[in-house]
Motif scaffolding. Structure first.
Motif, PDB file in Angstrom:
ATOM      1  N   LYS A 114       5.721 -10.182   8.885  1.00  0.00           N
ATOM      2  CA  LYS A 114       5.729  -8.737   9.120  1.00  0.00           C
ATOM      3  C   LYS A 114       4.860  -8.415  10.335  1.00  0.00           C
ATOM      4  CE  LYS A 114       6.954  -7.807   4.374  1.00  0.00           C
ATOM      5  NZ  LYS A 114       6.641  -7.197   3.071  1.00  0.00           N
ATOM      6  N   LEU A 115       5.437  -7.631  11.252  1.00  0.00           N
ATOM      7  CA  LEU A 115       4.817  -7.434  12.561  1.00  0.00           C
ATOM      8  C   LEU A 115       4.903  -5.989  13.027  1.00  0.00           C
ATOM      9  CD1 LEU A 115       3.726  -8.725  15.298  1.00  0.00           C
ATOM     10  CD2 LEU A 115       6.137  -8.937  15.945  1.00  0.00           C
ATOM     11  N   ILE A 116       3.783  -5.487  13.551  1.00  0.00           N
ATOM     12  CA  ILE A 116       3.755  -4.230  14.302  1.00  0.00           C
ATOM     13  C   ILE A 116       3.500  -4.607  15.758  1.00  0.00           C
ATOM     14  CG2 ILE A 116       2.599  -2.020  14.674  1.00  0.00           C
ATOM     15  CD1 ILE A 116       3.966  -2.016  12.031  1.00  0.00           C
ATOM     16  N   PHE A 117       4.404  -4.236  16.640  1.00  0.00           N
ATOM     17  CA  PHE A 117       4.318  -4.638  18.045  1.00  0.00           C
ATOM     18  C   PHE A 117       4.086  -3.434  18.938  1.00  0.00           C
ATOM     19  CE2 PHE A 117       6.830  -5.494  22.056  1.00  0.00           C
ATOM     20  CZ  PHE A 117       5.887  -6.326  22.634  1.00  0.00           C
ATOM     21  N   ALA A 158      15.325 -11.166  17.483  1.00  0.00           N
ATOM     22  CA  ALA A 158      15.977 -12.442  17.158  1.00  0.00           C
ATOM     23  C   ALA A 158      15.255 -13.157  16.021  1.00  0.00           C
ATOM     24  CB  ALA A 158      16.025 -13.325  18.402  1.00  0.00           C
ATOM     25  N   TYR A 159      13.920 -13.070  15.973  1.00  0.00           N
ATOM     26  CA  TYR A 159      13.166 -13.673  14.874  1.00  0.00           C
ATOM     27  C   TYR A 159      13.429 -12.932  13.569  1.00  0.00           C
ATOM     28  CZ  TYR A 159      10.434 -17.317  17.164  1.00  0.00           C
ATOM     29  OH  TYR A 159      10.049 -18.477  17.792  1.00  0.00           O
ATOM     30  N   CYS A 160      13.614 -11.627  13.670  1.00  0.00           N
ATOM     31  CA  CYS A 160      13.963 -10.858  12.464  1.00  0.00           C
ATOM     32  C   CYS A 160      15.313 -11.309  11.918  1.00  0.00           C
ATOM     33  CB  CYS A 160      13.993  -9.363  12.797  1.00  0.00           C
ATOM     34  SG  CYS A 160      12.359  -8.630  13.072  1.00  0.00           S
ATOM     35  N   GLU A 161      16.251 -11.520  12.819  1.00  0.00           N
ATOM     36  CA  GLU A 161      17.598 -11.936  12.417  1.00  0.00           C
ATOM     37  C   GLU A 161      17.619 -13.385  11.948  1.00  0.00           C
ATOM     38  OE1 GLU A 161      21.720 -11.385  11.769  1.00  0.00           O
ATOM     39  OE2 GLU A 161      20.134  -9.936  12.247  1.00  0.00           O
ATOM     40  N   GLY A 162      16.913 -14.260  12.681  1.00  0.00           N
ATOM     41  CA  GLY A 162      17.009 -15.695  12.403  1.00  0.00           C
ATOM     42  C   GLY A 162      16.059 -16.207  11.344  1.00  0.00           C
ATOM     43  N   TYR A 163      14.868 -15.592  11.245  1.00  0.00           N
ATOM     44  CA  TYR A 163      13.849 -16.112  10.337  1.00  0.00           C
ATOM     45  C   TYR A 163      13.439 -15.124   9.246  1.00  0.00           C
ATOM     46  CZ  TYR A 163      13.316 -19.775  13.873  1.00  0.00           C
ATOM     47  OH  TYR A 163      13.537 -20.803  14.750  1.00  0.00           O
ATOM     48  N   GLY A 164      14.140 -14.012   9.167  1.00  0.00           N
ATOM     49  CA  GLY A 164      13.858 -13.061   8.095  1.00  0.00           C
ATOM     50  C   GLY A 164      12.594 -12.245   8.296  1.00  0.00           C
ATOM     51  N   PHE A 165      12.162 -12.093   9.557  1.00  0.00           N
ATOM     52  CA  PHE A 165      11.015 -11.242   9.834  1.00  0.00           C
ATOM     53  C   PHE A 165      11.398  -9.772   9.658  1.00  0.00           C
ATOM     54  CE2 PHE A 165       8.005 -13.813  12.776  1.00  0.00           C
ATOM     55  CZ  PHE A 165       8.188 -14.955  12.018  1.00  0.00           C
ATOM     56  N   SER A 166      10.379  -8.930   9.476  1.00  0.00           N
ATOM     57  CA  SER A 166      10.547  -7.481   9.561  1.00  0.00           C
ATOM     58  C   SER A 166       9.512  -6.977  10.556  1.00  0.00           C
ATOM     59  CB  SER A 166      10.337  -6.813   8.204  1.00  0.00           C
ATOM     60  OG  SER A 166      11.399  -7.146   7.311  1.00  0.00           O
ATOM     61  N   ALA A 167       9.949  -6.138  11.491  1.00  0.00           N
ATOM     62  CA  ALA A 167       9.052  -5.738  12.574  1.00  0.00           C
ATOM     63  C   ALA A 167       9.379  -4.341  13.076  1.00  0.00           C
ATOM     64  CB  ALA A 167       9.141  -6.735  13.725  1.00  0.00           C
ATOM     65  N   VAL A 168       8.340  -3.657  13.539  1.00  0.00           N
ATOM     66  CA  VAL A 168       8.506  -2.370  14.207  1.00  0.00           C
ATOM     67  C   VAL A 168       7.981  -2.504  15.627  1.00  0.00           C
ATOM     68  CG1 VAL A 168       8.004   0.092  14.212  1.00  0.00           C
ATOM     69  CG2 VAL A 168       8.167  -1.141  12.030  1.00  0.00           C
ATOM     70  N   ALA A 169       8.823  -2.197  16.609  1.00  0.00           N
ATOM     71  CA  ALA A 169       8.407  -2.161  18.008  1.00  0.00           C
ATOM     72  C   ALA A 169       8.064  -0.718  18.341  1.00  0.00           C
ATOM     73  CB  ALA A 169       9.520  -2.679  18.919  1.00  0.00           C
ATOM     74  N   CYS A 170       6.789  -0.431  18.469  1.00  0.00           N
ATOM     75  CA  CYS A 170       6.332   0.936  18.722  1.00  0.00           C
ATOM     76  C   CYS A 170       6.417   1.237  20.219  1.00  0.00           C
ATOM     77  CB  CYS A 170       4.900   1.117  18.225  1.00  0.00           C
ATOM     78  SG  CYS A 170       4.710   0.887  16.452  1.00  0.00           S
ATOM     79  N   ARG A 171       7.421   2.027  20.571  1.00  0.00           N
ATOM     80  CA  ARG A 171       7.601   2.425  21.967  1.00  0.00           C
ATOM     81  C   ARG A 171       6.873   3.746  22.175  1.00  0.00           C
ATOM     82  NH1 ARG A 171      14.180   1.502  22.009  1.00  0.00           N
ATOM     83  NH2 ARG A 171      14.144  -0.788  22.043  1.00  0.00           N
ATOM     84  N   PHE A 172       5.688   3.678  22.773  1.00  0.00           N
ATOM     85  CA  PHE A 172       4.936   4.912  22.905  1.00  0.00           C
ATOM     86  C   PHE A 172       4.657   5.290  24.348  1.00  0.00           C
ATOM     87  CE2 PHE A 172       2.046   1.602  21.092  1.00  0.00           C
ATOM     88  CZ  PHE A 172       1.369   1.254  22.248  1.00  0.00           C
ATOM     89  N   VAL A 173       4.377   6.568  24.515  1.00  0.00           N
ATOM     90  CA  VAL A 173       3.987   7.087  25.816  1.00  0.00           C
ATOM     91  C   VAL A 173       2.514   6.731  26.028  1.00  0.00           C
ATOM     92  CG1 VAL A 173       5.673   8.943  25.778  1.00  0.00           C
ATOM     93  CG2 VAL A 173       3.401   9.341  24.805  1.00  0.00           C
TER      94      VAL A 173
END
Length: 317
Positions: A114-117, A158-173
């Motif tokens: 589980k990842l917050i990016f 791709a890691y979420c799809e291939g390895y079952g990760f869950s992640a949020v990519a926080c696109r912020f100003v």
């Protein structure tokens, strides 16, 4: 919970660390202190639930045993030098894209999924839709920084799809608030300290930008972390964070000057961009974050004024 934070001594990372420790979590942090500051971790060092290693993220695999057992990884470490990216073209690739791969591989070895990016609104380049939604068609990339973050998002997806990760990519100003160490507020405050009679502004001042407070960002990330932990978010989620407002650079400059008691003459370099890769208009649509229960609390004016005063009183540049 146990949380890993990369870039834990940085502007965002240290703010998150303080709040995690305040909430009783164990925190494993890694930072090479190239831009992060030990002073930002002053409170954390007093907490026995905080463990820090001083090292570069490229070496993160050495610490897979320390990361093992983490409920979530907050990947905040990055090169955030957008303006001068063309002066060192490999830096964004190495520090933002390849190092994200290193984090992902270490997570895989540690069985942490589980990842917050910390991504960026710069991935939208010169967007054709303002405010910009997450599903906006991607234009040509305008900065190496934005391109490196978008590439990192691709790896995460791709890691979420291939390895079952869950992640949020926080696109912020762009963020504001205490511990802010680079950006236009720093540039303007330093300039005013040297010469309070004139202020040079890159571009024509009409550039329209959105900013928001680092504590609003931190609260969003902690909410997202909880939702990842509770499996309310699965797979890969790109998510905009910001405010439902923007401001022109010349008006931001006025707020900075007013908050510090200055009244200089503005001198503009001209053109609708401050530099190559400077997007003339940035404002993100944050409806998805709102639906998840997050709303920013501070206005742009409040954030800019507070930041100007903090930068004036603290020299961490």
């Amino acid at each position: 919970m146990k949380i890993t934070v990369t870039g834990c001594a940085g502007f965002i990372g240290s703010t998150i660390v303080d709040e995690l420790l305040k909430n009783g979590h164990y925190v494993f942090g890694i930072d090479n202190f190239s831009t992060g500051k030990k002073d930002f971790l002053e409170k954390a060092f007093l907490n026995d639930k905080f463990y820090l290693v001083k090292d570069d993220i490229k070496n993160i695999k050495k610490y897979y045993k320390d990361i093992k057992g983490s409920d979530v990884v907050f990947h905040m470490a990055a090169n955030a030098d957008v303006r001068f990216g063309l002066n060192h073209p490999s830096k964004d690739l190495e520090e933002n894209t390849i190092n994200t791969f290193n984090v992902l591989e270490t997570m895989r070895l540690s069985n942490v999924k589980k990842l917050i990016f910390a991504s960026t609104g710069s991935v939208y380049g010169e967007a054709s839709i303002i405010p910009t939604p997450e599903d906006c068609p991607f234009p040509i990339q305008t900065s190496l920084y934005g391109a490196s973050k978008l590439a990192a998002e691709g790896l995460i997806a791709a890691y979420c799809e291939g390895y079952g990760f869950s992640a949020v990519a926080c696109r912020f100003v762009s963020l504001m608030g205490p511990r802010y160490t680079h950006g236009h507020v720093v540039d303007f405050v330093k300039s005013l300290k040297k010469d309070s009679n004139t202020l040079k502004i890159l571009g024509d001042g009409s550039q329209y930008k959105s900013y928001f407070h680092v504590k609003d960002c931190m609260e969003a990330m902690l909410l997202l972390s909880d939702k990842l932990s509770d499996d309310e978010i699965k797979g890969f989620l790109p998510l905009n964070l910001g405010t439902k407002e923007g401001i022109r650079v010349k008006d931001s400059a006025k707020i900075i000057c007013e908050s510090l008691g200055y009244n200089p003459e503005f001198i503009f370099s001209g053109g609708n961009k401050g530099w190559i890769g400077d997007n003339p208009s940035i404002e993100l649509k944050i409806d998805t974050a709102n639906k998840l229960g997050w709303y920013p609390k501070k206005s742009i004016r409040e954030s800019i004024a507070e930041t100007a005063k903090w930068v004036f009183e603290n020299d961490f540049t």
